[in-house]
Design a protein around this motif. Structure first.
Motif, short mmCIF file in Angstrom:
data_model
loop_
_atom_site.label_atom_id
_atom_site.label_comp_id
_atom_site.label_asym_id
_atom_site.label_seq_id
_atom_site.Cartn_x
_atom_site.Cartn_y
_atom_site.Cartn_z
N ARG A 125 -36.24 25.99 61.53
CA ARG A 125 -35.83 26.58 60.25
C ARG A 125 -35.91 25.55 59.12
O ARG A 125 -36.28 25.88 57.99
CB ARG A 125 -34.42 27.16 60.36
N GLY A 146 -44.45 36.65 51.47
CA GLY A 146 -43.69 37.17 52.60
C GLY A 146 -43.05 38.51 52.31
O GLY A 146 -43.53 39.30 51.50
N TYR A 155 -40.84 34.08 53.16
CA TYR A 155 -40.64 34.23 54.61
C TYR A 155 -41.05 35.61 55.11
O TYR A 155 -40.78 36.62 54.47
CB TYR A 155 -39.17 33.99 54.97
N GLN A 156 -41.68 35.61 56.28
CA GLN A 156 -41.99 36.84 57.00
C GLN A 156 -41.24 36.75 58.34
O GLN A 156 -41.73 36.17 59.29
CB GLN A 156 -43.49 36.99 57.25
N PRO A 157 -40.04 37.32 58.41
CA PRO A 157 -39.20 37.13 59.59
C PRO A 157 -39.63 38.02 60.76
O PRO A 157 -40.19 39.10 60.58
CB PRO A 157 -37.80 37.52 59.09
N ASP A 175 -34.28 34.02 65.73
CA ASP A 175 -34.84 34.43 64.45
C ASP A 175 -35.94 33.45 64.06
O ASP A 175 -35.69 32.25 63.88
CB ASP A 175 -33.76 34.43 63.36
N CYS A 176 -37.15 33.96 63.92
CA CYS A 176 -38.31 33.15 63.59
C CYS A 176 -38.90 33.66 62.28
O CYS A 176 -38.54 34.72 61.78
CB CYS A 176 -39.36 33.23 64.70
N CYS A 177 -39.84 32.89 61.72
CA CYS A 177 -40.48 33.38 60.50
C CYS A 177 -41.78 32.64 60.24
O CYS A 177 -41.90 31.44 60.49
CB CYS A 177 -39.56 33.25 59.29
#
Length: 234
Positions: A29, A48, A54-56, A63-65
């Motif tokens: 993160r 995003g 961000y594109q989660p 939780d990634c993005c």
């Protein structure tokens, strides 16, 4: 584009404090935040979700993005066509997975810094982003700059990018992926996929100016990094 700036990006991304940038981790993160702030400082448009960089997406409980920026093209007829330049910013964390044990020295529980895999490609992405943002006139087509997450988990960030189709794949004309670009010796660079579209080889040759590189061409496409999902969608 300067060596000092490239080194500064790698120093941050591959520092012990990032704990190997495992997807969904605190270090991951922090890397995403660093990339987003760099895109913002260059004056790039967020690409995003919800008007942000961000594109989660989620991997189980993690939780990634992806981190996405766009430079709109200058040509009214071509600006709705997209060139995607990507690099994955995640790595394998503390080496607790079998993948890490197989591929890297140090063993489980040790920080796997990932300076080349893929802080090097991410640094290249950021330097290109800054350079493109300063070009006058701008490129005719729009350029989408994507720092992918969770590549080491099975190309999951690029899978999410293709699934979400934030920028239409039908209007995407080219994808360039920079993965592990930091190990060149004697100015030698390997370019994979040089035969995947007519004209690539000539284009690359014409671009090899200035401090000329010794180019090794691999005409085929190996599906081992984030380009694979876009290639499968033509």
């Amino acid at each position: 584009i300067t060596g000092d700036e490239i080194q500064a990006h790698i120093d941050y991304l591959a520092a012990d404090e990032r704990q190997g940038r495992d997807a969904g981790s605190e270090g991951g993160r922090a890397a995403a935040w660093y990339i987003a702030r760099a895109f913002e400082s260059y004056g790039l448009e967020p690409g995003g979700e919800k008007d942000g960089f961000y594109q989660p997406f989620r991997i189980g409980e993690k939780d990634c993005c992806n981190v996405i920026a766009v430079l709109r093209g200058s040509d009214e007829k071509l600006r709705d066509e997209y060139v995607v330049i990507g690099a994955h910013y995640d790595h394998v964390g503390l080496g607790t997975s079998m993948q890490a044990l197989d591929r890297f020295s140090g063993g489980a529980g040790k920080i796997h810094n990932g300076a080349d895999d893929n802080a090097s490609g991410t640094a290249g992405l950021l330097e290109l982003a800054q350079a493109y943002a300063q070009l006058q006139p701008r490129p005719r087509r729009s350029i989408v700059l994507v720092a992918f997450d969770a590549e080491e988990q099975g190309l999951l960030g690029s899978r999410q990018y293709v699934k979400a189709e934030r920028f239409p794949l039908s209007h995407t004309v080219l994808m360039i992926n920079m993965d592990m670009i930091g190990r060149s010796q004697n100015h030698r660079v390997t370019i994979y996929g040089a035969g995947t579209s007519p004209g690539f080889r000539d284009l690359i040759d014409r671009s090899n100016k200035g401090p000329a590189l010794e180019l090794e061409y691999a005409p085929g496409m190996i599906g081992n990094s984030d380009h694979a999902h876009l290639y499968r969608r033509d």
